[in-house]
Motif scaffolding. Structure first.
Motif, short mmCIF file in Angstrom:
data_model
loop_
_atom_site.label_atom_id
_atom_site.label_comp_id
_atom_site.label_asym_id
_atom_site.label_seq_id
_atom_site.Cartn_x
_atom_site.Cartn_y
_atom_site.Cartn_z
N PHE A 6 3.57 -9.58 -6.72
CA PHE A 6 2.30 -8.91 -6.97
C PHE A 6 1.90 -8.21 -5.68
O PHE A 6 1.70 -8.86 -4.65
CB PHE A 6 1.24 -9.94 -7.40
N ILE A 7 1.79 -6.88 -5.73
CA ILE A 7 1.50 -6.08 -4.54
C ILE A 7 0.11 -5.47 -4.68
O ILE A 7 -0.20 -4.86 -5.71
CB ILE A 7 2.56 -4.97 -4.38
N GLN A 8 -0.70 -5.61 -3.64
CA GLN A 8 -2.01 -4.96 -3.58
C GLN A 8 -1.93 -3.89 -2.50
O GLN A 8 -1.32 -4.11 -1.45
CB GLN A 8 -3.11 -5.95 -3.27
N TYR A 9 -2.56 -2.73 -2.77
CA TYR A 9 -2.46 -1.61 -1.84
C TYR A 9 -3.72 -0.76 -1.84
O TYR A 9 -4.51 -0.80 -2.77
CB TYR A 9 -1.25 -0.74 -2.19
N LYS A 10 -3.89 0.00 -0.78
CA LYS A 10 -4.95 1.01 -0.66
C LYS A 10 -4.28 2.37 -0.80
O LYS A 10 -3.16 2.57 -0.35
CB LYS A 10 -5.64 0.93 0.71
N HIS A 11 -4.98 3.31 -1.42
CA HIS A 11 -4.46 4.65 -1.64
C HIS A 11 -5.37 5.63 -0.91
O HIS A 11 -6.58 5.61 -1.09
CB HIS A 11 -4.45 4.94 -3.14
N MET A 33 8.78 -3.93 -1.62
CA MET A 33 8.11 -2.84 -0.92
C MET A 33 8.94 -1.56 -0.99
O MET A 33 8.40 -0.48 -1.21
CB MET A 33 7.86 -3.22 0.54
N LYS A 34 10.25 -1.69 -0.86
CA LYS A 34 11.12 -0.52 -0.92
C LYS A 34 11.10 0.10 -2.32
O LYS A 34 11.12 1.32 -2.45
CB LYS A 34 12.53 -0.87 -0.49
N LEU A 35 11.05 -0.73 -3.35
CA LEU A 35 10.98 -0.19 -4.72
C LEU A 35 9.68 0.55 -4.96
O LEU A 35 9.65 1.56 -5.65
CB LEU A 35 11.12 -1.33 -5.74
N MET A 36 8.59 0.07 -4.37
CA MET A 36 7.30 0.72 -4.58
C MET A 36 7.17 2.01 -3.78
O MET A 36 6.69 3.02 -4.28
CB MET A 36 6.17 -0.23 -4.22
N LEU A 37 7.59 1.98 -2.52
CA LEU A 37 7.38 3.13 -1.63
C LEU A 37 8.59 4.04 -1.49
O LEU A 37 8.44 5.19 -1.09
CB LEU A 37 6.99 2.63 -0.23
N GLY A 38 9.77 3.53 -1.78
CA GLY A 38 10.98 4.33 -1.59
C GLY A 38 11.50 4.26 -0.17
O GLY A 38 12.43 4.97 0.20
N GLU A 45 0.40 -1.06 7.27
CA GLU A 45 0.76 0.22 7.89
C GLU A 45 0.68 1.32 6.83
O GLU A 45 1.14 1.13 5.71
CB GLU A 45 2.18 0.07 8.45
N TRP A 46 0.08 2.47 7.16
CA TRP A 46 0.02 3.60 6.23
C TRP A 46 1.40 4.24 6.14
O TRP A 46 2.00 4.59 7.15
CB TRP A 46 -1.00 4.64 6.68
N LEU A 47 1.91 4.38 4.92
CA LEU A 47 3.21 5.00 4.68
C LEU A 47 3.08 6.03 3.56
O LEU A 47 2.15 6.00 2.77
CB LEU A 47 4.24 3.94 4.26
N THR A 48 4.04 6.91 3.48
CA THR A 48 4.08 7.90 2.41
C THR A 48 5.05 7.41 1.34
O THR A 48 6.17 7.01 1.65
CB THR A 48 4.57 9.25 2.96
N ASN A 49 4.60 7.44 0.08
CA ASN A 49 5.48 7.00 -1.00
C ASN A 49 6.41 8.14 -1.44
O ASN A 49 6.41 9.22 -0.85
CB ASN A 49 4.68 6.44 -2.18
N LYS A 50 7.17 7.90 -2.50
CA LYS A 50 8.14 8.89 -2.99
C LYS A 50 7.50 10.20 -3.42
O LYS A 50 8.11 11.25 -3.34
CB LYS A 50 8.91 8.30 -4.18
N LYS A 51 6.24 10.16 -3.85
CA LYS A 51 5.56 11.35 -4.35
C LYS A 51 4.70 12.04 -3.28
O LYS A 51 4.03 13.01 -3.57
CB LYS A 51 4.69 10.99 -5.55
N GLY A 52 4.70 11.51 -2.06
CA GLY A 52 3.96 12.14 -0.97
C GLY A 52 2.57 11.60 -0.73
O GLY A 52 1.87 12.08 0.15
N ALA A 53 2.15 10.59 -1.46
CA ALA A 53 0.82 10.00 -1.27
C ALA A 53 0.87 8.96 -0.16
O ALA A 53 1.86 8.26 0.01
CB ALA A 53 0.35 9.34 -2.56
N ARG A 54 -0.23 8.86 0.60
CA ARG A 54 -0.31 7.84 1.66
C ARG A 54 -0.83 6.55 1.06
O ARG A 54 -1.89 6.52 0.44
CB ARG A 54 -1.22 8.32 2.79
#
Length: 64
Positions: A6-11, A33-38, A45-54
């Motif tokens: 279960f992952i909780q995140y801020k967008h 985490m890798k499946l969610m963010l790519g 830590e703020w990261l960019t996902n596969k679609k470019g969202a932080r």
């Protein structure tokens, strides 16, 4: 054998009070985490996902 996480995140594009959540089947927390963010990253830590969202992962918990 895969476990459910279960992952909780801020967008960054959403209201600062918004906290999203997602359940993912993976072998461990890093894989979830890798499946969610790519990509690999750290919690908090703020990261960019596969679609470019932080996105910032705030917590990852294994569901029994």
């Amino acid at each position: 054998m895969s476990d459910k996480f279960f992952i909780q995140y801020k967008h960054d594009d959403m209201n600062p009070d918004y906290t999203g959540s997602k359940s993912i089947w993976a072998n461990d927390e890093k894989a979830a985490m890798k499946l969610m963010l790519g990509r690999n990253g750290k919690i908090g830590e703020w990261l960019t996902n596969k679609k470019g969202a932080r996105i910032k992962i705030t917590s990852i918990a294994k569901i029994l």
